[in-house]
Design a protein around this motif. Sequence first.
Motif, mmCIF file in Angstrom:
data_model
loop_
_atom_site.group_PDB
_atom_site.id
_atom_site.type_symbol
_atom_site.label_atom_id
_atom_site.label_comp_id
_atom_site.label_asym_id
_atom_site.label_seq_id
_atom_site.Cartn_x
_atom_site.Cartn_y
_atom_site.Cartn_z
ATOM 1 N N LEU A 1 0.242 3.848 -3.254
ATOM 2 C CA LEU A 1 -0.484 5.116 -3.145
ATOM 3 C C LEU A 1 0.209 6.283 -3.845
ATOM 4 C CD1 LEU A 1 -2.042 4.921 0.429
ATOM 5 C CD2 LEU A 1 -3.122 4.482 -1.777
ATOM 6 N N ARG B 1 0.844 -1.207 0.000
ATOM 7 C CA ARG B 1 0.000 0.000 0.000
ATOM 8 C C ARG B 1 0.874 1.249 0.000
ATOM 9 N NH1 ARG B 1 -2.817 2.869 4.602
ATOM 10 N NH2 ARG B 1 -4.569 3.892 3.615
ATOM 11 N N SER C 1 -8.657 3.985 -0.846
ATOM 12 C CA SER C 1 -7.906 3.016 -0.054
ATOM 13 C C SER C 1 -8.670 2.719 1.232
ATOM 14 C CB SER C 1 -6.503 3.538 0.260
ATOM 15 O OG SER C 1 -6.574 4.702 1.045
#
Length: 91
Positions: free
Chosen positions: A19, A15, A31
Amino acid sequence: AMNIVIDAAFGSLTRTELLPLLRDAAIAYGSVNSVADLSNHPALQRRDMLVNGELASLIGPAIAMEYDDDQYAEVPQLGAHTHKIRAEFAS
């Protein structure tokens, strides 16, 4: 079918890695946040409040009005308004 393509493109990224790539590419995304992420989100407004003499940071309203204070009123101590409330309901 689409899951295979998406997994091939994004499956190996964390993640934290993904991002910034999505943000820099100006791709719409969402998210899933942890409670800690949500609590520290920059869009979350917070207000302080005195609770038992100690300052607590609480989630503020989504919309701030011009007459709102930056801090909530202090939480009253147990029994602080007992007399006033009893008098109000006794009449």
